[in-house]
Structures are given as C-alpha cells and as structure tokens.
Motif scaffolding. Structure first.
Motif, PDB file in Angstrom:
ATOM      1  N   TRP A 125       0.855  -1.187   0.000  1.00  0.00           N
ATOM      2  CA  TRP A 125       0.000   0.000   0.000  1.00  0.00           C
ATOM      3  C   TRP A 125       0.890   1.237   0.000  1.00  0.00           C
ATOM      4  O   TRP A 125       1.796   1.351   0.835  1.00  0.00           O
ATOM      5  CB  TRP A 125      -0.891   0.023   1.237  1.00  0.00           C
ATOM      6  N   LEU A 126       0.644   2.156  -0.919  1.00  0.00           N
ATOM      7  CA  LEU A 126       1.497   3.335  -1.052  1.00  0.00           C
ATOM      8  C   LEU A 126       0.678   4.601  -1.223  1.00  0.00           C
ATOM      9  O   LEU A 126      -0.424   4.575  -1.790  1.00  0.00           O
ATOM     10  CB  LEU A 126       2.418   3.180  -2.271  1.00  0.00           C
ATOM     11  N   ALA A 127       1.236   5.698  -0.744  1.00  0.00           N
ATOM     12  CA  ALA A 127       0.652   7.023  -0.970  1.00  0.00           C
ATOM     13  C   ALA A 127       1.775   7.958  -1.385  1.00  0.00           C
ATOM     14  O   ALA A 127       2.856   7.940  -0.786  1.00  0.00           O
ATOM     15  CB  ALA A 127      -0.040   7.546   0.291  1.00  0.00           C
ATOM     16  N   ILE A 128       1.528   8.769  -2.419  1.00  0.00           N
ATOM     17  CA  ILE A 128       2.541   9.679  -2.932  1.00  0.00           C
ATOM     18  C   ILE A 128       2.018  11.109  -2.904  1.00  0.00           C
ATOM     19  O   ILE A 128       0.829  11.354  -3.141  1.00  0.00           O
ATOM     20  CB  ILE A 128       2.945   9.283  -4.385  1.00  0.00           C
ATOM     21  N   ASN A 129       2.892  12.037  -2.557  1.00  0.00           N
ATOM     22  CA  ASN A 129       2.559  13.461  -2.637  1.00  0.00           C
ATOM     23  C   ASN A 129       2.646  13.874  -4.105  1.00  0.00           C
ATOM     24  O   ASN A 129       3.706  13.770  -4.725  1.00  0.00           O
ATOM     25  CB  ASN A 129       3.550  14.274  -1.785  1.00  0.00           C
ATOM     26  N   GLU A 134       7.202  12.646  -3.255  1.00  0.00           N
ATOM     27  CA  GLU A 134       7.666  11.828  -2.141  1.00  0.00           C
ATOM     28  C   GLU A 134       6.644  10.732  -1.825  1.00  0.00           C
ATOM     29  O   GLU A 134       5.436  10.954  -1.905  1.00  0.00           O
ATOM     30  CB  GLU A 134       7.853  12.672  -0.891  1.00  0.00           C
ATOM     31  N   ILE A 135       7.142   9.560  -1.451  1.00  0.00           N
ATOM     32  CA  ILE A 135       6.274   8.517  -0.923  1.00  0.00           C
ATOM     33  C   ILE A 135       6.015   8.874   0.542  1.00  0.00           C
ATOM     34  O   ILE A 135       6.946   8.928   1.347  1.00  0.00           O
ATOM     35  CB  ILE A 135       6.931   7.129  -1.040  1.00  0.00           C
ATOM     36  N   VAL A 136       4.761   9.140   0.872  1.00  0.00           N
ATOM     37  CA  VAL A 136       4.427   9.648   2.205  1.00  0.00           C
ATOM     38  C   VAL A 136       3.671   8.641   3.059  1.00  0.00           C
ATOM     39  O   VAL A 136       3.380   8.903   4.228  1.00  0.00           O
ATOM     40  CB  VAL A 136       3.618  10.959   2.104  1.00  0.00           C
ATOM     41  N   GLY A 137       3.346   7.483   2.489  1.00  0.00           N
ATOM     42  CA  GLY A 137       2.664   6.453   3.252  1.00  0.00           C
ATOM     43  C   GLY A 137       3.011   5.084   2.705  1.00  0.00           C
ATOM     44  O   GLY A 137       3.056   4.903   1.492  1.00  0.00           O
ATOM     45  N   VAL A 138       3.267   4.125   3.598  1.00  0.00           N
ATOM     46  CA  VAL A 138       3.641   2.771   3.183  1.00  0.00           C
ATOM     47  C   VAL A 138       3.090   1.760   4.181  1.00  0.00           C
ATOM     48  O   VAL A 138       3.171   1.956   5.394  1.00  0.00           O
ATOM     49  CB  VAL A 138       5.181   2.589   3.117  1.00  0.00           C
ATOM     50  N   HIS A 139       2.536   0.690   3.647  1.00  0.00           N
ATOM     51  CA  HIS A 139       2.193  -0.464   4.475  1.00  0.00           C
ATOM     52  C   HIS A 139       2.278  -1.706   3.607  1.00  0.00           C
ATOM     53  O   HIS A 139       1.924  -1.669   2.425  1.00  0.00           O
ATOM     54  CB  HIS A 139       0.783  -0.358   5.064  1.00  0.00           C
ATOM     55  N   ILE A 140       2.741  -2.810   4.182  1.00  0.00           N
ATOM     56  CA  ILE A 140       2.835  -4.076   3.465  1.00  0.00           C
ATOM     57  C   ILE A 140       2.077  -5.124   4.258  1.00  0.00           C
ATOM     58  O   ILE A 140       2.389  -5.376   5.429  1.00  0.00           O
ATOM     59  CB  ILE A 140       4.303  -4.493   3.274  1.00  0.00           C
ATOM     60  N   GLY A 141       1.057  -5.698   3.643  1.00  0.00           N
ATOM     61  CA  GLY A 141       0.223  -6.676   4.326  1.00  0.00           C
ATOM     62  C   GLY A 141      -0.859  -7.200   3.399  1.00  0.00           C
ATOM     63  O   GLY A 141      -0.644  -7.322   2.196  1.00  0.00           O
ATOM     64  N   ASP A 142      -2.034  -7.485   3.950  1.00  0.00           N
ATOM     65  CA  ASP A 142      -3.106  -7.991   3.101  1.00  0.00           C
ATOM     66  C   ASP A 142      -3.877  -6.828   2.466  1.00  0.00           C
ATOM     67  O   ASP A 142      -3.597  -5.659   2.720  1.00  0.00           O
ATOM     68  CB  ASP A 142      -4.039  -8.921   3.881  1.00  0.00           C
ATOM     69  N   ARG A 143      -4.873  -7.172   1.633  1.00  0.00           N
ATOM     70  CA  ARG A 143      -5.599  -6.145   0.893  1.00  0.00           C
ATOM     71  C   ARG A 143      -6.962  -5.846   1.535  1.00  0.00           C
ATOM     72  O   ARG A 143      -7.903  -5.493   0.859  1.00  0.00           O
ATOM     73  CB  ARG A 143      -5.789  -6.599  -0.563  1.00  0.00           C
ATOM     74  N   TYR A 234      14.717   6.312  -2.587  1.00  0.00           N
ATOM     75  CA  TYR A 234      13.957   7.090  -3.564  1.00  0.00           C
ATOM     76  C   TYR A 234      13.615   8.473  -3.008  1.00  0.00           C
ATOM     77  O   TYR A 234      13.842   9.498  -3.676  1.00  0.00           O
ATOM     78  CB  TYR A 234      12.679   6.330  -3.927  1.00  0.00           C
ATOM     79  N   ASN A 235      13.077   8.542  -1.804  1.00  0.00           N
ATOM     80  CA  ASN A 235      12.734   9.832  -1.216  1.00  0.00           C
ATOM     81  C   ASN A 235      13.969  10.717  -1.041  1.00  0.00           C
ATOM     82  O   ASN A 235      13.943  11.918  -1.307  1.00  0.00           O
ATOM     83  CB  ASN A 235      12.046   9.627   0.139  1.00  0.00           C
ATOM     84  N   ALA A 236      15.075  10.120  -0.589  1.00  0.00           N
ATOM     85  CA  ALA A 236      16.294  10.900  -0.394  1.00  0.00           C
ATOM     86  C   ALA A 236      16.825  11.444  -1.723  1.00  0.00           C
ATOM     87  O   ALA A 236      17.357  12.560  -1.772  1.00  0.00           O
ATOM     88  CB  ALA A 236      17.364  10.035   0.286  1.00  0.00           C
TER      89      ALA A 236
END
Length: 240
Positions: A125-129, A134-143, A234-236
């Motif tokens: 799961w990703l969120a980008i500005n 920038e990638i501002v949100g990340v989670h790895i798990g189920d859907r 990537y963000n850096a």
C-alpha cells in the motif's frame, strides 16, 4: 595421481565427495556421513567497507543476491547474513519533507507481491505526494480494510488532517479515507498517474517484485526490508 580428499571437519569422516566450487573457485566438498559442506584450508576473507558500499548500491538495482555475490566475489552465505542484518535495521517509517497545512494532494494505490509462493500474497500500500513526488505512506500486508487503515496511519499527521486523497475504487479506501476528502477515480482519469508510475519503478528496481522471477522473497522480513530500503533511497534522491 589425484590428491587425497580431506577429512570432514565436523565428524572426521573420510567418506568425502567433491561438490562443485564456491564463489572464489575453490573446490567444495561434502561429507556423505553428516552432510557437512566445506573447503580444505579455508581462509576467512575480510570484506572491506568499499565492497559493502558497492553491495548497498547493488541492492537498489534489479539484481538477485546470487548475481551480487558473483559480481563482488563474496560467498552467498556471507551476503545473505549481511542483507538480513541490513534489512532488519531499515526504519519502517517514511522520512519526508515538512509540509504546511492546506493544498496537499496524495494519490494512493496498492501493488501485489508475494513471499515464498504466489499463494502468500503481500500487498504494498502506497501514498505519494502529487507535488513533491515523495512517498508519504507505506504499508505491506493484506488487501483488507486493515491494510487500508495501516496505510492511513503511516501518513504524517499533516496529510491525515488536510490532504485530498485520490484512489481507485477498491472498497477498503471508502471505509478509511475521510469521505469529504476522498476521490475514487478510474485509471483513465489520470488522477493516479504518479503512484502508478512509481509502482512500475518499484517493480523494475527491486528484483523480488518482478512478477516472473526466480528472485522472489522467501522471508517476509527481508521482503519488507527491501521495499523500505528502496523507498528511503527514492525519497532521499528527490532532494539531492
């Protein structure tokens, strides 16, 4: 006349067979009694910092660990231990630039991956500005909704408070993202182009995410660590 085979350093047996060669070309042996593998007269190789820095860079490219071991001439065992330790130290929280309240727009999406076998799905799961990329949100798990909530919780507070959120029509978003600030859109709208493009970048740079590959993750912690490692890089890179 061939030289005599060495005895096993584990059990002392002389029931030894040749078993290929290791990364530096030395003959590998295997004990048929206890299954211990070894080389005769082993020498401990000190891995210098320059080699470790090269490995750190190669981990950001679409190269499997076996390929990295061949390139830098280290053993598979040493490299796996090095990677295990490195990924365990990677911070599981986004590092992003400070943003003021108001005028923030994020795009959210989820990408499929797996660990061990394709039955063990792990969704990224990703969120980008949209403006800073920038990638501002990340989670790895189920859907499930749990994954959507975890993505929302991973966002810095300023984004949770005022960002306008674009996503696809996956129902989990509707139960988590604020109704007044959530826009569910189709791919043809162009409103999620940036996060979809990043998903492609992620797949092309992290070998274990390529759909048809022999480099897939066998350990969940390393799978998560590799993804976070690339996202931090990537963000850096956006601020260089």
């Amino acid at each position: 006349m061939s030289s005599a085979l060495p005895t096993c350093p584990e059990c002392g047996s002389s029931n030894i067979v040749k078993n290929g060669k290791i990364h530096n070309g030395k003959q590998n042996h295997k004990c048929k009694d206890c299954s211990r593998q070894f080389v005769a007269n082993p020498q401990n190789k000190v891995i210098d910092e320059q080699t470790k820095q090269l490995i750190d860079k190669l981990l950001l490219e679409k190269i499997p660990l076996a390929g990295i071991a061949r390139v830098v001439e280290v053993s598979d065992v040493w490299l796996q231990r090095y990677v295990n330790h490195k990924y365990a130290q990677v911070e599981r929280r986004v590092q992003v630039s400070t943003q003021k309240r108001g005028g923030l727009t994020i795009e959210c999406d989820e990408a499929w991956s797996f660990v061990g076998n394709k039955g063990n799905k792990q969704w990224i799961w990703l969120a980008i500005n949209r403006d800073t990329r920038e990638i501002v949100g990340v989670h790895i798990g189920d859907r499930s909704r749990v994954g959507a909530r975890a993505l929302w919780a991973s966002l810095p507070a300023v984004y949770r408070q005022c960002a306008l959120c674009y996503s696809d029509f996956w129902e989990a978003y509707e139960t988590v993202l604020p109704t007044k600030r959530h826009r569910a859109v189709g791919k043809d709208s162009g409103q999620t182009n940036h996060i979809e493009r990043f998903n492609c970048t992620l797949r092309q740079r992290v070998s274990r995410l390529v759909r048809k590959t022999l480099s897939f993750s066998k350990k969940l912690e390393n799978h998560i660590g590799a993804i976070w490692y690339f996202i931090h890089h990537y963000n850096a890179s956006l601020h260089v």
